[in-house]
Design a protein around this motif. Structure first.
Motif, PDB file in Angstrom:
ATOM      1  N   GLY A 126       2.367  -4.316   5.926  1.00 14.39           N
ATOM      2  CA  GLY A 126       2.653  -3.210   6.940  1.00 14.39           C
ATOM      3  C   GLY A 126       3.617  -2.303   6.562  1.00 14.39           C
ATOM      4  N   ARG A 127       4.041  -2.350   5.099  1.00 14.60           N
ATOM      5  CA  ARG A 127       5.363  -1.361   5.000  1.00 14.60           C
ATOM      6  C   ARG A 127       4.577  -0.589   3.566  1.00 14.60           C
ATOM      7  NH1 ARG A 127      10.909  -3.843   4.421  1.00 14.60           N
ATOM      8  NH2 ARG A 127      11.354  -1.675   4.233  1.00 14.60           N
ATOM      9  N   ILE A 128       5.045   0.699   3.450  1.00 11.54           N
ATOM     10  CA  ILE A 128       4.811   1.297   2.267  1.00 11.54           C
ATOM     11  C   ILE A 128       6.193   1.551   1.352  1.00 11.54           C
ATOM     12  CG2 ILE A 128       4.226   3.746   1.421  1.00 11.54           C
ATOM     13  CD1 ILE A 128       2.716   4.439   4.141  1.00 11.54           C
TER      14      ILE A 128
END
Length: 723
Positions: free
Chosen positions: A232-234
């Motif tokens: 869920g993170r970039i």
């Protein structure tokens, strides 16, 4: 308008394409009914019609000034604004390729009558090679990328069928799978390149794409934005990877050419393709199909000229192929494999010419090479016939007096290959060396240009050495076949890198020769259906370069005294400032005779002479020195025999890695996903069900007792809650 009265007929172009296809269908479907003679006559007739009409088209363009032909025959589909057509673009570049393809194919068809005389797959073989001719014509005559891709894949399919023609030989099956899979790597890049063309220009039509090519100058494409997403993170790991659109497009297209034209590292399939019958080695893997990549890049010159980076990639790959694969030919003992590695090297020379914007020199060498390399392959096949299907040169020697026609035509092909002045190979190959030298001396040249020049220059020595080594081991010296151990399979046995063995050139599907010869071999000259094509190929191997260098390279008549329009005007597009051949014209071109005399003073000639002299000493006068040198330099010899480890890289690395990844995936799937998640949950349900089943006894007093216990527990909870 000039030339309108000599306009190229659409009907003639359709006949050129369909004649070989009709012959292929008849021989393939009705071969058993029409017999062996019917199978070869119907295919030879089809290819002959195509050849004659192709020559007529070339004469219309060259002799009568007919305008180039570019029309669509019919629309295949029209979906969402994308129109796919079947059509022809026929200019001088196309017409030259049409003549080369059909002429060499015609001679190979005739040669095959003698070579495959007693093979049970006779009609099938003729059907395949005629089908190949149709496929190659569709490729070179296409006027759009979709039809180009159809021809591209069709020639690959027929190559696969012909390499594995003796499908009962495990090594032939391995070789055709290897060729097919390696070419899939190149074709993936080719498809990406075509996708770039469609995305940027909105069309697959050549003329429209080339006309709009300047519009992509300065355009950029982001190949990767430098980030990836997880949990869920970039996460950012690097700056974005941004390339010029022209560079990305042309490199992808060139990857396709690397596969089809066997450039490093996608070259590994070509030597193994010698598992197929010799006629297809001459037609497909020397003269035509492997040059499709060279033709494609030349046709795409308006795109490649937009990216110097892409041209540098082309130049580096070509130079590497030209020199380093040529070295492998020095240590080969199979007569066909020597010629195969020679083909790899010469394809590298053509690619170098493309990389220095000498496109006309590349396709000119393509043409001359088609004649003398087909000659050398067919001559090798003639030797194999005369030696009762022996391919090991160490078991030959002294064949000159037994096979005079094969010997003299082989000598002609060898002299052309090593670029002897006044032979056809000189006018094409030496111009590539001169073009590389010119590129290396430009003010803005890079180290790649210097590397390419030295690679093609030193390649002249390597080419001469392995060429005359082949000639001496085969036709001169001691008659080693007198005391060579006979092979039970009438074939040379090669040890492969994986420990298996290769049986070369059986005439029948079961791997046996066409006779029951045992004991010492008695060589003999091949029949006329074999020797006549050799003679007919020897003629252009001598003369074609001298007669066409002026028109095709320098824009003059053949004497060099009269200016005329450049031969490839309109077909090959580049700015005058980047025209390498125009720059060479001012310094070198004063006619074919003067250029031939100048050739005796060039470094390339003296390096080739040194290779000839060394081969003469080692394999004609002092053969014991060759064995001694082989022992002294055993380490580099082993490196060359292992082909620099590329086979291990592809088979044990990429293919083996793919198999290992598949096995690991299977273990995860069966052990973790199936074993734990799927089957594990089922086992948990089963255990709970077993425990629950024991409670259900069927006795009334058990149920009454359980109800009493349950009521007591319920009352206990209620009382506790009430308090």
């Amino acid at each position: 308008m000039p030339g309108v009265e000599h306009a190229i007929s659409k009907s003639i172009l359709v006949a050129i394409v369909l004649a070989p296809l009709i012959g292929s269908i008849v021989a393939g479907l009705f071969g058993r009914k029409i017999g062996r003679a019917g199978a070869h006559w119907v295919t030879i007739l089809g290819v002959a019609v195509s050849c004659v009409l192709s020559m007529q088209v070339l004469w219309q363009l060259v002799g009568h000034g007919a305008p180039p032909f570019n029309e669509n025959l019919y629309t295949w589909f029209d979906v969402g604004g994308l129109q796919a057509n079947v059509g022809f673009m026929v200019d001088k570049l196309t017409a030259m390729m049409m003549v080369v393809v059909t002429f060499v194919s015609l001679l190979v068809h005739i040669y095959t009558i003698g070579y495959m005389d007693e093979d049970p797959g006779y009609h099938r073989f003729f059907s395949y090679i005629s089908l190949f001719t149709f496929s190659m014509l569709m490729l070179v005559m296409s006027n759009n990328f979709l039809q180009l891709f159809f021809g591209w894949e069709a020639v690959g399919l027929v190559s696969y069928l012909l390499i594995g023609f003796w499908f009962k030989k495990p090594t032939a099956v391995f070789a055709n799978l290897k060729a097919f899979l390696v070419n899939r790597v190149g074709d993936f890049g080719f498809l990406l390149g075509i996708g770039f063309v469609l995305t940027m220009f909105g069309t697959l039509d050549y003329a429209t794409a080339f006309a709009n090519a300047p519009t992509i100058v300065g355009s950029q494409v982001t190949l990767w934005d430098g980030t990836f997403e997880a949990f869920g993170r970039i996460f950012t790991v690097s700056a974005p990877w941004t390339w010029s659109v022209a560079t990305a497009m042309c490199i992808c297209l060139f990857i396709g050419a690397m596969g089809k034209s066997a450039q490093v590292p996608l070259h590994v399939w070509l030597p193994d393709s010698m598992e197929g019958p010799t006629p297809i080695s001459a037609l497909i893997h020397a003269a035509t199909m492997v040059t499709a990549g060279i033709f494609m890049v030349a046709r795409m010159s308006p795109l490649f000229e937009l990216s110097q980076t892409a041209l540098n990639v082309v130049l580096f790959v070509g130079a590497t192929t030209a020199f380093w694969t040529g070295l492998i030919g020095i240590v080969q003992n199979d007569i066909k494999r020597v010629v195969a590695y020679s083909t790899l090297s010469q394809l590298g020379y053509m690619t170098v010419a493309l990389g220095v914007s000498a496109y006309s020199a590349a396709v000119f060498h393509l043409m001359t090479h088609a004649f003398f390399k087909a000659l050398l392959f067919l001559a090798a096949g003639s030797v194999i016939i005369g030696m009762h299907h022996e391919q090991d040169m160490r078991k030959m020697g002294g064949l000159r007096k037994y096979m005079p026609i094969t010997y003299w035509t082989s000598l002609v092909g060898t002299l052309a290959l090593v670029a002897t002045p006044f032979f056809s190979g000189f006018y094409s190959k030496d111009m590539i060396i001169e073009a590389a030298h010119h590129a290396a001396n430009l003010e803005d040249s890079s180290w790649i240009a210097d590397y390419a020049y030295w690679a093609v220059l030193l390649g002249a020595f390597v080419t001469a050495f392995y060429s005359f080594r082949l000639l001496y081991l085969t036709f001169h010296g001691e008659e080693r076949f007198r005391h060579a151990a006979p092979s039970d399979e009438h074939a040379n046995v090669d040890a492969r890198h994986d420990g298996s063995q290769t049986l070369h050139e059986p005439l029948h599907d079961d791997g046996h020769g066409h006779d029951d010869h045992h004991g010492p071999v008695e060589p003999h000259e091949s029949p006329w259906v074999v020797t006549v094509p050799l003679i007919l190929l020897a003629i252009p191997s001598v003369l074609i370069g001298l007669l066409t260098a002026g028109p095709m390279l320098f824009g003059t008549d053949w004497t060099g005294h009269h200016e005329q329009w450049p031969f490839f005007l309109g077909a090959i597009d580049l700015a005058p400032a980047r025209d390498t051949m125009l720059a060479l014209k001012k310094d070198l071109w004063h006619g074919p005779w003067a250029l031939g005399l100048h050739g005796f003073m060039t470094p390339a000639f003296w390096l080739a002479f040194a290779g000839f002299a060394l081969a003469t000493v080692l394999y004609l006068f002092k053969p014991e020195w060759a064995a001694s040198l082989r022992r002294t330099f055993s380490l580099p010899v082993r490196v060359l025999e292992n082909k620099y480890g590329f086979d291990h890289l592809w088979i044990d690395g990429f293919a083996g890695g793919g198999i290992g990844l598949g096995r690991a995936s299977r273990a995860v799937d069966s052990g973790l996903i199936d074993g734990v998640a799927v089957n594990g949950s089922a086992r948990v349900v089963d255990v709970i069900a077993r425990m629950t089943r024991r409670v259900q006894s069927g006795y009334l007093y058990h149920y009454a007792f359980a109800m009493i216990v349950g009521l007591i527990v319920l009352l206990a909870f209620l009382i506790r809650g009430w308090n």
